[in-house]
Design an enzyme around this catalytic site. Structure first.
Site, PDB file in Angstrom:
ATOM      1  N   ASP A 130      34.961  35.083  42.545  1.00 24.97           N
ATOM      2  CA  ASP A 130      35.578  36.376  42.252  1.00 24.97           C
ATOM      3  C   ASP A 130      35.654  36.487  40.728  1.00 24.97           C
ATOM      4  OD1 ASP A 130      37.371  38.354  41.576  1.00 24.97           O
ATOM      5  OD2 ASP A 130      38.898  37.786  43.044  1.00 24.97           O
ATOM      6  N   GLN A 146      38.075  39.143  36.745  1.00 26.26           N
ATOM      7  CA  GLN A 146      38.758  38.966  35.458  1.00 26.26           C
ATOM      8  C   GLN A 146      37.878  38.336  34.390  1.00 26.26           C
ATOM      9  OE1 GLN A 146      41.544  40.232  34.576  1.00 26.26           O
ATOM     10  NE2 GLN A 146      42.157  40.921  36.600  1.00 26.26           N
ATOM     11  N   LYS A 152      37.044  47.200  35.509  1.00 23.38           N
ATOM     12  CA  LYS A 152      37.661  46.160  34.679  1.00 23.38           C
ATOM     13  C   LYS A 152      36.724  45.733  33.547  1.00 23.38           C
ATOM     14  CE  LYS A 152      40.821  44.546  38.197  1.00 23.38           C
ATOM     15  NZ  LYS A 152      41.351  43.452  38.993  1.00 23.38           N
TER      16      LYS A 152
END
Ligand SMILES: *Cc1c(COP(=O)(O)O)cnc(C)c1O
Length: 432
Positions: free
Chosen positions: A226, A229, A252
């Protein structure tokens, strides 16, 4: 990205607190972001919520606006020039994404609506086909709900079992425990690259290497990373990592909402059944039998997010122009500076003090609920996140219901963190 540990010694260095490091800005790009240049109630905006979503540079806003005004049309279907041009831009972005993460081919890049859908796609398609009762899915204790719940749903469907890698008190994954979890039954390992709740950078390359030695007959478990971030904060190389799947969101990484990416190794993607059925993902449809397209189109049913894909392409151009190495260096400075100024705030507890951290500062303030911190900071024009950050198991691990979280992007500077520390001191005094 060193981050000194939150020791008593660091805290007891006098009421003046530890000396502040000097923040040396490497970037000056606030001017590119319209929202960051407007005032809220006469105050400048200190935007410290990039882990939730990043602001958009003018280049992205204008790319989408221009497309709507001048060349909007559907993709892959129209034979007219407008559609051909849109299709070229749409498929061109796929190449840009592949280059950004060093994928072997743009055929390994699937457009989704975001990280959440990317992970659901793998869980439903790969998970339902390959998992059977008793197989194991390994997650870390510090995952976003988007990398927990889809696995729970597919575990319930298949009888697979979820195991979790614990973290220590700094928020660092305990690799020795991970090694004990790996075995013949391990089929899938799914971990984040950087934790959104704590900022921990996980050693994904090592996690992947170890997973590839486990699995049935030692033939390897597949690993999903994932990357929500990490993608706009560091250089990501999926082939160097040897990741089987890598998921992230456009919003993001300075791009629009509604578009995300699933990277998958082509051979694995080609072994997977469709996730959703509909137009564009088929070769031939009859009521007797339907055959499907090859990846990536097999996994892209329906009219896609055309304008958002072009916006993502503009965001990648922008990221390249600014430079991911510069972004990483700038944010490492912000993290060091922010850690020091927050340590100087009486009653503040930093949650997440791993040696390797991204530019995320999660904390609590004695006697003040995180939501009150968020609301009161807003009065000073400071935007932070307060809550469980879609990571309730992480909160449980640290014995708190919620934290306040300041997360930085390349457009932040020392003034944002000075304002944050000043605001937190004011709030602390109000509640004491
Ligand atoms: C934001 C985030 C997600 C979910 O991303 P969406 O864009 O909401 O789909 C998943 N994992 C992590 C680590 C995140 O930060």
């Amino acid at each position: 990205m060193a981050n000194p540990t939150d020791t008593a010694a660091a805290r007891s260095s006098g009421t003046a607190g530890p000396s502040k490091p000097v923040f040396k800005p490497i970037l000056d790009i606030k001017k590119d972001f319209p929202v960051l240049n407007r005032e809220f109630g006469g105050l400048p905006l200190h935007y410290l919520d990039s882990a939730a979503t990043t602001q958009k540079p003018l280049a992205v806003i204008e790319a989408m606006d221009t497309f709507y005004r001048e060349s909007y049309g559907t993709v892959r279907r129209g034979v007219y020039r407008l559609s051909e041009k849109a299709t070229a831009g749409f498929e061109g972005t796929r190449k840009k994404v592949a280059a950004l993460i060093n994928a072997a081919s743009e055929k390994e890049i699937i457009y989704t609506s975001g990280t959440t859908q990317s992970i659901n796609l793998v869980a439903y398609s790969y998970g339902r086909k390959f998992l059977k009762a008793g197989d194991e899915i390994i997650l870390s204790q510090i995952e976003h709900h988007a990398n927990i719940v889809p696995w729970q749903i597919v575990a319930e469907m298949t009888g697979a079992v979820i195991r979790t890698i614990p973290v220590d008190d700094t928020g660092t994954l305990i690799l020795e425990e991970y090694k004990k979890l790996l075995g013949e039954k391990t089929r899938i390992v799914a971990v984040n690259h950087i934790s959104n709740a704590l900022g921990t950078i996980n050693p994904v390359k090592e996690i992947i290497r170890l997973a590839h030695l486990a699995g049935p007959g030692g033939k390897g478990a597949v690993v999903l990373v994932d990357g929500a971030q990490s993608i706009s904060h560091m250089t990501v190389d999926v082939r160097d990592l040897d990741a089987d799947f890598y998921a992230f969101s456009g919003h993001k990484m300075f791009g629009p909402t509604g578009i995300g990416i699933l990277y998958g190794k082509f051979a694995i993607l080609d072994s997977m059944p469709p996730y959703q059925g509909g137009g564009d993902m088929i070769m031939k449809v009859t009521f007797a039998k339907t055959t499907y397209q090859a990846p990536p189109h097999r996994f892209e049913a329906g009219t896609p997010a055309i304008v958002e894909v072009l916006g993502l392409g503009a965001a990648i151009d922008y990221l390249k122009q600014v430079g991911l190495d510069k972004i990483a260096a700038h944010e490492a400075g912000l993290l060091e500076y922010g850690t020091a100024v927050l340590r100087d705030v009486p009653g503040l507890r930093l949650i997440g003090t791993a040696a390797e951290k991204g530019s995320i500062l999660s904390f609590t303030l004695e006697g003040v609920h995180p939501h009150d911190i968020g609301t009161l900071l807003d009065e000073d024009g400071i935007a932070i996140r307060a809550g469980h950050h879609c990571a309730q198991p992480t909160m449980d691990r640290f014995g708190v219901p919620a934290t306040a979280r300041a997360s930085m992007g390349p457009y932040n500077d020392a003034s944002d963190l000075d304002a944050l520390a000043k605001g937190l001191k004011r709030i602390g005094e109000m509640f004491r």
